[in-house]
Structures are given as structure tokens and as C-alpha cells.
Design a protein around this motif. Structure first.
Motif, short mmCIF file in Angstrom:
data_model
loop_
_atom_site.label_atom_id
_atom_site.label_comp_id
_atom_site.label_asym_id
_atom_site.label_seq_id
_atom_site.Cartn_x
_atom_site.Cartn_y
_atom_site.Cartn_z
N MET A 1 0.84 -1.21 0.00
CA MET A 1 0.00 0.00 0.00
C MET A 1 0.87 1.26 0.00
SD MET A 1 -3.17 -1.10 2.49
CE MET A 1 -4.12 0.36 2.09
N ALA A 2 2.00 1.20 0.73
CA ALA A 2 2.92 2.33 0.74
C ALA A 2 3.51 2.56 -0.65
CB ALA A 2 4.03 2.09 1.76
N PHE A 50 -8.70 -5.92 3.89
CA PHE A 50 -7.64 -5.16 4.57
C PHE A 50 -7.57 -3.74 4.02
CE2 PHE A 50 -3.33 -3.70 5.34
CZ PHE A 50 -3.08 -4.11 6.64
N VAL A 51 -7.54 -3.64 2.69
CA VAL A 51 -7.43 -2.33 2.05
C VAL A 51 -8.65 -1.47 2.41
CG1 VAL A 51 -7.42 -1.12 -0.18
CG2 VAL A 51 -5.95 -3.11 0.18
N SER B 123 -8.04 -2.63 -5.36
CA SER B 123 -7.26 -2.12 -4.22
C SER B 123 -6.53 -0.85 -4.62
CB SER B 123 -6.24 -3.16 -3.76
OG SER B 123 -6.87 -4.36 -3.37
N LYS B 124 -5.91 -0.89 -5.80
CA LYS B 124 -5.14 0.28 -6.27
C LYS B 124 -6.05 1.49 -6.39
CE LYS B 124 -1.68 -2.36 -8.82
NZ LYS B 124 -1.13 -2.73 -10.12
N GLY B 129 -7.33 6.94 -3.90
CA GLY B 129 -8.23 7.95 -3.37
C GLY B 129 -7.79 8.49 -2.01
N VAL B 130 -6.74 7.93 -1.43
CA VAL B 130 -6.27 8.35 -0.10
C VAL B 130 -5.62 9.73 -0.20
CG1 VAL B 130 -4.61 7.87 1.74
CG2 VAL B 130 -5.97 6.01 0.77
#
Lengths: 57, 143
Positions: A1-2, A50-51, B123-124, B129-130
Motif C-alpha cells: 500500500m505504501a 484489509f485495504v 485495491s489500487k 483515493g487516499v
């Protein structure tokens, strides 16, 4: 994710080496993920769940 | 004595064969009075560096280079900061990367040195959107 977002930082913490953190975040089982110092995700959760949990914290 | 067996070394070499970017591991430690695990971490990293010419280990003195530690958010040692070329991947490891954490470190290196996170498109999209900072701490144990 990072890897995907410049806003996300990820640290892998060895629980038995840093008992102060383990106590602070009440880590009694692993893996346990702490999000922004407060949110908790327990166990090895599937990627989609999780995401979603992380981005919705 | 080597921590990695010849079999481990060969397997890791295979995993690291496709790195396209240089990966630098900033290893924060101290030379005097550091934790025993810092010595273990150092040995693991040195053995790892020998397995790919795409991996560089740079040792940073946690006591003498406080500013650098602060820049990378390193408040305890042993700590490893993963860089892709010279860019921070925002991936960190705290504690000696032995046992399961060793495999996580290898995965982080493959991620940093490659071109795709391997996450699902859904997920991407969510992650894209974060906009607020998110800090993840994943607690693990070696066994």
C-alpha cells in the motif's frame, strides 16, 4: 500500500523486541496492524478487506 | 557462522533476480551499547547484500545522525528503511529481520526494486483515493 500511495507509510515491527509498543497497542497475537496509532486490524485479513479497512479508518 | 544456508542463499538469489531498480537499505544502528538484535540484523543484511548487485546496505549511526533518523521517522533500532534508487518507499522494518520477517524483507525489496505492487486493480483504485496520511504498524514475530 505504501508503494501505491505517497500518503501511506508501512512499518513491520518485531513484537518481541519492542515490548513497550507491544504493551501500548495490546498486541496479544500476530499479525496485528495498528492504523494511525488507534485503529486495529487483527490477523491475516484478505487483501480486499484489509485495504477497505485501512482506507476507511 | 553464516545465518543463511546455501539453500536459502540460492532461493533468495532467484527471488531477487528480476530487480530493475537499485534498492538501498538504510540500516540504523549504533556501534556501542546497541541491542544484541542489531548485530543479528547487521549480519543478515551483509549476507543479503552479497546475493544481488542491485542491493546496497548503508549503515547509519542512530546516535550520531539524529537528524537523518528523524527525517525517516526512525525512533528505535535496529531499523531498516527501504529506498528505491534514492527515493523513500515509506517501508520500514523495526527489529532484526529473522524468521518470517526475513521473507517480508525480501518481499519489500522485490516490491521496491520492481514496477508493480501486485495489488488487485480494485485495491489500487481505493488506495489512489487516499489524501490523508496513513501510518501502518504491522506487528509480527519471528516464528
Amino acid at each position: 500500500m505504501a508503494f501505491e500511495s505517497p500518503h501511506i507509510r508501512a512499518a513491520c515491527v518485531e513484537a518481541t523486541e519492542f515490548m513497550d509498543l507491544t504493551r501500548k497497542f495490546r498486541v496479544t497475537g500476530v499479525p496485528k496492524t495498528i492504523v494511525n496509532g488507534t485503529g486495529e486490524i487483527l490477523g491475516a485479513v484478505p487483501e480486499d478487506a484489509f485495504v477497505r479497512e485501512v482506507v476507511n479508518q | 557462522m553464516a545465518l543463511l544456508s546455501e539453500q536459502d542463499r540460492q532461493a533468495v538469489r532467484g527471488h531477487l533476480a528480476d530487480l530493475t531498480h537499485q534498492v538501498t537499505l538504510l540500516f540504523f544502528t549504533q556501534t556501542i551499547g546497541g541491542p544484541e538484535t542489531a548485530q543479528i540484523a547487521k549480519q543478515i543484511l551483509n549476507e543479503l547484500a552479497g546475493l544481488s548487485d542491485k542491493i546496497t546496505i548503508e549503515e547509519v549511526n542512530f546516535i550520531l545522525e539524529r537528524d537523518r533518523a528523524a527525517t525517516y521517522g526512525v525512533d528505535r533500532i535496529p531499523a531498516i528503511v527501504v529506498l528505491r534508487d534514492v527515493e523513500d518507499t515509506r517501508i520500514r522494518f523495526f527489529g532484526a529481520p529473522s524468521g518470517y520477517e526475513f521473507m517480508s524483507l525480501i518481499e519489500a525489496i522485490i516490491l521496491a526494486g520492481g514496477d508493480d505492487s501486485g495489488l488487485m486493480p480494485e485495491s489500487k483504485e481505493l488506495i489512489a483515493g487516499v489524501t490523508n496520511p496513513i501510518d501502518l504498524q504491522v506487528f509480527v514475530t519471528p516464528t
